[in-house]
Scaffold this motif. Structure first.
Motif, PDB file in Angstrom:
ATOM      1  N   GLY A 277      -2.654  -0.806  -7.961  1.00 28.39           N
ATOM      2  CA  GLY A 277      -1.650  -2.097  -8.435  1.00 28.39           C
ATOM      3  C   GLY A 277       0.023  -1.100  -8.652  1.00 28.39           C
ATOM      4  O   GLY A 277       0.448  -0.492  -8.027  1.00 28.39           O
ATOM      5  N   ASP A 278       0.482  -1.428 -10.247  1.00 27.12           N
ATOM      6  CA  ASP A 278       1.559  -0.969 -10.177  1.00 27.12           C
ATOM      7  C   ASP A 278       1.676  -0.388 -11.800  1.00 27.12           C
ATOM      8  O   ASP A 278       2.161   0.367 -12.097  1.00 27.12           O
ATOM      9  CB  ASP A 278       2.509  -1.794 -10.709  1.00 27.12           C
ATOM     10  CG  ASP A 278       2.302  -3.120 -11.408  1.00 27.12           C
ATOM     11  OD1 ASP A 278       1.131  -2.787 -11.973  1.00 27.12           O
ATOM     12  OD2 ASP A 278       2.905  -3.952 -12.102  1.00 27.12           O
TER      13      ASP A 278
ATOM     14  N   PHE B   8      -5.697   8.877   4.629  1.00 27.81           N
ATOM     15  CA  PHE B   8      -5.010   8.289   4.381  1.00 27.81           C
ATOM     16  C   PHE B   8      -6.254   7.032   3.690  1.00 27.81           C
ATOM     17  O   PHE B   8      -6.355   7.003   5.046  1.00 27.81           O
ATOM     18  CB  PHE B   8      -3.699   7.868   4.667  1.00 27.81           C
ATOM     19  CG  PHE B   8      -3.302   6.745   3.739  1.00 27.81           C
ATOM     20  CD1 PHE B   8      -2.615   7.064   2.297  1.00 27.81           C
ATOM     21  CD2 PHE B   8      -2.689   5.145   4.618  1.00 27.81           C
ATOM     22  CE1 PHE B   8      -1.574   5.349   1.707  1.00 27.81           C
ATOM     23  CE2 PHE B   8      -2.697   4.770   4.031  1.00 27.81           C
ATOM     24  CZ  PHE B   8      -2.256   4.352   2.225  1.00 27.81           C
ATOM     25  N   TYR B   9      -6.774   7.792   3.076  1.00 35.55           N
ATOM     26  CA  TYR B   9      -7.757   6.043   2.678  1.00 35.55           C
ATOM     27  C   TYR B   9      -7.149   4.674   2.112  1.00 35.55           C
ATOM     28  O   TYR B   9      -6.393   5.032   0.705  1.00 35.55           O
ATOM     29  CB  TYR B   9      -8.714   6.697   2.158  1.00 35.55           C
ATOM     30  CG  TYR B   9      -8.704   8.395   2.213  1.00 35.55           C
ATOM     31  CD1 TYR B   9     -10.326   8.336   3.459  1.00 35.55           C
ATOM     32  CD2 TYR B   9      -8.738   9.626   1.948  1.00 35.55           C
ATOM     33  CE1 TYR B   9     -10.318   9.497   4.177  1.00 35.55           C
ATOM     34  CE2 TYR B   9      -9.313  10.817   2.249  1.00 35.55           C
ATOM     35  CZ  TYR B   9      -9.581  10.624   3.412  1.00 35.55           C
ATOM     36  OH  TYR B   9     -10.500  12.241   4.357  1.00 35.55           O
ATOM     37  N   ARG B  10      -7.241   3.934   2.630  1.00 34.70           N
ATOM     38  CA  ARG B  10      -7.040   2.333   1.591  1.00 34.70           C
ATOM     39  C   ARG B  10      -7.692   1.248   2.215  1.00 34.70           C
ATOM     40  O   ARG B  10      -7.893   1.185   3.452  1.00 34.70           O
ATOM     41  CB  ARG B  10      -5.506   2.530   2.249  1.00 34.70           C
ATOM     42  CG  ARG B  10      -5.367   1.680   3.534  1.00 34.70           C
ATOM     43  CD  ARG B  10      -4.384   0.523   3.635  1.00 34.70           C
ATOM     44  NE  ARG B  10      -3.685   0.321   4.428  1.00 34.70           N
ATOM     45  CZ  ARG B  10      -4.039   0.070   6.141  1.00 34.70           C
ATOM     46  NH1 ARG B  10      -5.503   0.093   6.430  1.00 34.70           N
ATOM     47  NH2 ARG B  10      -3.312  -0.501   6.861  1.00 34.70           N
ATOM     48  N   ALA B  11      -7.598   0.201   1.001  1.00 32.25           N
ATOM     49  CA  ALA B  11      -8.459  -1.097   1.437  1.00 32.25           C
ATOM     50  C   ALA B  11      -8.110  -1.760   1.093  1.00 32.25           C
ATOM     51  O   ALA B  11      -7.436  -1.554  -0.769  1.00 32.25           O
ATOM     52  CB  ALA B  11     -10.344  -0.401   1.073  1.00 32.25           C
ATOM     53  N   LEU B  12      -8.254  -3.155   1.519  1.00 32.41           N
ATOM     54  CA  LEU B  12      -7.805  -3.626   0.721  1.00 32.41           C
ATOM     55  C   LEU B  12      -8.615  -5.217  -0.699  1.00 32.41           C
ATOM     56  O   LEU B  12     -10.137  -5.281   0.604  1.00 32.41           O
ATOM     57  CB  LEU B  12      -6.813  -5.089   1.044  1.00 32.41           C
ATOM     58  CG  LEU B  12      -6.148  -6.726   0.765  1.00 32.41           C
ATOM     59  CD1 LEU B  12      -4.492  -5.757   0.036  1.00 32.41           C
ATOM     60  CD2 LEU B  12      -5.571  -7.336   1.814  1.00 32.41           C
ATOM     61  N   LEU B  13      -8.841  -4.856  -1.468  1.00 31.46           N
ATOM     62  CA  LEU B  13     -10.158  -5.164  -2.300  1.00 31.46           C
ATOM     63  C   LEU B  13      -9.513  -6.449  -2.838  1.00 31.46           C
ATOM     64  O   LEU B  13      -8.454  -6.750  -3.422  1.00 31.46           O
ATOM     65  CB  LEU B  13     -10.102  -4.197  -3.016  1.00 31.46           C
ATOM     66  CG  LEU B  13     -10.686  -3.348  -2.684  1.00 31.46           C
ATOM     67  CD1 LEU B  13     -11.049  -1.609  -3.619  1.00 31.46           C
ATOM     68  CD2 LEU B  13     -11.921  -2.489  -1.851  1.00 31.46           C
TER      69      LEU B  13
ATOM     70  N   CYS C  24      -4.750  -3.287  -3.138  1.00 33.98           N
ATOM     71  CA  CYS C  24      -4.404  -2.554  -2.388  1.00 33.98           C
ATOM     72  C   CYS C  24      -5.118  -1.249  -3.531  1.00 33.98           C
ATOM     73  O   CYS C  24      -4.274  -0.385  -4.046  1.00 33.98           O
ATOM     74  CB  CYS C  24      -3.011  -2.067  -1.777  1.00 33.98           C
ATOM     75  SG  CYS C  24      -2.992  -0.610  -0.465  1.00 33.98           S
ATOM     76  N   ALA C  25      -6.089  -1.177  -2.433  1.00 29.39           N
ATOM     77  CA  ALA C  25      -7.044   1.053  -3.253  1.00 29.39           C
ATOM     78  C   ALA C  25      -6.331   1.790  -2.423  1.00 29.39           C
ATOM     79  O   ALA C  25      -6.706   1.511  -1.021  1.00 29.39           O
ATOM     80  CB  ALA C  25      -8.059   0.670  -3.350  1.00 29.39           C
ATOM     81  N   VAL C  26      -5.839   2.423  -2.870  1.00 29.68           N
ATOM     82  CA  VAL C  26      -5.800   4.219  -1.972  1.00 29.68           C
ATOM     83  C   VAL C  26      -5.721   4.980  -2.758  1.00 29.68           C
ATOM     84  O   VAL C  26      -6.138   5.472  -3.978  1.00 29.68           O
ATOM     85  CB  VAL C  26      -3.916   4.194  -2.331  1.00 29.68           C
ATOM     86  CG1 VAL C  26      -3.900   5.651  -1.275  1.00 29.68           C
ATOM     87  CG2 VAL C  26      -3.550   3.243  -1.453  1.00 29.68           C
ATOM     88  N   MET C  27      -6.932   5.650  -1.977  1.00 27.52           N
ATOM     89  CA  MET C  27      -7.631   7.093  -2.151  1.00 27.52           C
ATOM     90  C   MET C  27      -6.686   8.489  -1.517  1.00 27.52           C
ATOM     91  O   MET C  27      -6.906   8.089  -0.123  1.00 27.52           O
ATOM     92  CB  MET C  27      -8.858   6.836  -2.114  1.00 27.52           C
ATOM     93  CG  MET C  27      -9.306   5.763  -2.666  1.00 27.52           C
ATOM     94  SD  MET C  27     -11.005   5.877  -3.404  1.00 27.52           S
ATOM     95  CE  MET C  27     -11.318   7.344  -4.207  1.00 27.52           C
ATOM     96  N   LEU C  28      -6.911   9.524  -2.395  1.00 29.00           N
ATOM     97  CA  LEU C  28      -5.925  10.457  -1.751  1.00 29.00           C
ATOM     98  C   LEU C  28      -6.785  12.123  -2.250  1.00 29.00           C
ATOM     99  O   LEU C  28      -7.331  11.616  -3.003  1.00 29.00           O
ATOM    100  CB  LEU C  28      -4.751  10.558  -1.921  1.00 29.00           C
ATOM    101  CG  LEU C  28      -3.825   9.919  -1.405  1.00 29.00           C
ATOM    102  CD1 LEU C  28      -1.754   9.485  -2.094  1.00 29.00           C
ATOM    103  CD2 LEU C  28      -3.907   9.991  -0.112  1.00 29.00           C
ATOM    104  N   ILE C  29      -6.741  12.682  -0.969  1.00 34.46           N
ATOM    105  CA  ILE C  29      -7.671  13.880  -1.716  1.00 34.46           C
ATOM    106  C   ILE C  29      -6.964  15.349  -1.014  1.00 34.46           C
ATOM    107  O   ILE C  29      -6.433  15.298  -0.204  1.00 34.46           O
ATOM    108  CB  ILE C  29      -9.121  13.686  -0.737  1.00 34.46           C
ATOM    109  CG1 ILE C  29      -9.874  12.243  -0.978  1.00 34.46           C
ATOM    110  CG2 ILE C  29      -9.391  14.285  -1.134  1.00 34.46           C
ATOM    111  CD1 ILE C  29     -11.861  12.450  -0.291  1.00 34.46           C
TER     112      ILE C  29
ATOM    113  N   CYS D  47       0.862  -0.851   0.221  1.00 39.47           N
ATOM    114  CA  CYS D  47      -0.004  -0.073   0.015  1.00 39.47           C
ATOM    115  C   CYS D  47       0.925   1.207  -0.068  1.00 39.47           C
ATOM    116  O   CYS D  47       0.190   2.269  -1.020  1.00 39.47           O
ATOM    117  CB  CYS D  47      -1.060  -0.137   1.272  1.00 39.47           C
ATOM    118  SG  CYS D  47      -2.016  -1.331   1.281  1.00 39.47           S
ATOM    119  N   GLY D  48       2.062   0.838   0.615  1.00 41.25           N
ATOM    120  CA  GLY D  48       2.939   2.370   0.754  1.00 41.25           C
ATOM    121  C   GLY D  48       3.161   2.434  -1.054  1.00 41.25           C
ATOM    122  O   GLY D  48       3.422   3.879  -0.898  1.00 41.25           O
TER     123      GLY D  48
END
Lengths: 300, 137
Positions: B73-74, B43-48, B128-133, B22-23
């Motif tokens: 992903g990459d 920091f918004y993250r979730a494993l999907l 891992c899904a990461v969202m930033l605002i 995730c990092g």
């Protein structure tokens, strides 16, 4: 829900394989993954990561500070929390909420261009960050960057936003969601306190609306605090926040959908829906009193 | 006892791998919140996996332009996200914009929205899904 050891082992192994596969070719592995990860509640038991489900978002204190400035309210340094309070705080709940309070104060003093106070607040944040083992986010390098950019409001807001996001990431990575939630709670309460503490705020309709618009954020915050407080260390804070939540139930709102307009070239969507919010005067007064009481509780 | 210890050590190892994963995605995603935007500090993250969706409610304040960045992903374009109002009208979907990894939302009046994020099934089955605002002053 309890999960037996062999299921936990199967989950762990499955998750391990999942981790290895995540950065791979990008092809779907749904079938295999579904076999080993069928029990979707298991991750919550092990607290490795939240899998799917609900996340929480709380408005940035910077936005509230900007709204206060825009409304033309007088800058009152004395409204911010005493910086020596950070040294005196003991325990995770008090330290975490104090860190959140200082984050809101930092935004408030920064947008009002009080560089000296901003620097002092950042130093208090660094000290508290040390107590909460967040030195990777709030370190001397950040203080130095802050010091050399005191004249640039934009840079200071940028630095602090990045630092708090890094701290949030670190806390979540290390299963310290309770601390993350408490920091957000401190920041949210302090932002509201700074807004409502000036009596002239009640005469500014934009600010009154901004107070009412916090209703959903408060709901999210209460849910977040409750779900993360596994040790039941913040029960009195949660209870107080729920009392505030009941006062906010008196806030009513309307919403009318309008078709948004997207400008693909600018990668921008213009959201034109309209909304209104109404807070009866007695509810507003009760909210002001409650916010002040919670803030005092956090700093006691 | 040995099984428990094995499980615990495996869990620690997996958590560490998850953090790393995730990092790395977060580091890439941060590049989309450029200097014109102030990070919201979260920091918004979730494993999907599969068609799972992560969602969060968000208040978008009037008169503000927000930038939402979504990564997994990459490479860019793996995470699909929708911004939905309280009446379930879809205000924006990055699927309509080639799975754009970031988008700006210019908000006239304050509204409460729900952000839903899921993996593009043609590109990933899990991750891992990461969202930033961030937002503009």
């Amino acid at each position: 829900m309890r999960v037996n050891t062999s299921s936990q082992f199967a989950f762990a192994l499955g998750l391990g394989l999942l981790m290895v596969s995540c950065g791979g070719s990008g092809t779907s592995t749904t079938d295999n993954a579904a076999d080993t990860l069928a029990v979707d509640t298991t991750p919550k038991e092990t607290e490795l990561l939240n899998v799917g489900g609900k996340l929480f978002s709380i408005p940035s204190p910077v936005q509230t500070a900007l709204a206060i400035r825009k409304a033309g309210l007088k800058y009152q340094k004395d409204l911010t929390a005493p910086l020596e309070k950070g040294d005196a705080t003991v325990g995770k709940v008090a330290q975490s909420t104090a860190l959140g309070i200082y984050s809101a104060d930092l935004a408030y003093v920064t947008v009002h261009k009080d560089g000296q106070r901003a620097m002092a607040t950042m130093q208090a944040i660094e000290k508290l960050g040390g107590k909460l083992e967040l030195t990777n986010s709030f370190d001397k390098a950040l203080l130095d960057r802050f010091k050399t950019n005191l004249g640039s409001e934009d840079s200071l807001l940028q630095f602090s936003g990045v630092a708090f996001r890094a701290a949030d990431q670190y806390l979540k990575d290390n299963q310290r969601d309770d601390v993350s939630a408490l920091v957000l709670a401190g920041g949210w309460v302090e932002s509201l306190y700074l807004t409502v503490s000036d009596p002239s705020a009640a005469k500014d309709q934009t600010l009154v609306n901004r107070i009412g618009e916090q209703k959903n954020s408060l709901n999210a915050l209460v849910e977040l605090l409750e779900s993360s407080d596994k040790e039941k260390a913040a029960t009195s804070l949660v209870a107080a926040m729920k009392e505030l939540q009941s006062l906010f139930s008196g806030v009513s709102s309307t919403y009318t959908f309008q078709e948004p307009v997207t400008d693909a070239a600018k990668k921008t969507t213009f959201i034109n829906s309209t909304s209104t919010v109404t807070i009866p005067a007695d509810k507003l007064a009760a909210i002001v009193a409650k916010v002040t009481a919670i803030r005092n509780m956090m700093l006691a | 006892m040995r099984r428990t210890l094995l499980f615990l050590s495996l869990s620690v190892s997996i958590a560490s791998q998850a953090q790393e994963l995730c990092g790395t995605i977060a580091d890439r995603c941060e590049q989309h919140i450029t200097k014109q935007y102030i990070p919201d500090g979260q920091f918004y993250r979730a494993l999907l996996q599969g068609d799972e969706q992560a969602e969060f409610n968000l208040t978008l304040f009037g008169g503000t332009t927000y930038r939402v960045a979504a990564c997994s992903g990459d490479s860019d374009g793996i995470l699909v996200f929708n911004v939905v109002d309280k009446d379930n009208n879809v205000l924006f979907s990055n699927k309509d914009q080639g799975n754009a990894p970031y988008w700006d939302l210019s908000v006239t009046n304050t509204i409460d929205v729900r952000v839903e994020a899921g993996l593009d099934p043609t590109k990933a089955g899990s991750g891992c899904a990461v969202m930033l605002i961030g937002f503009k002053k």
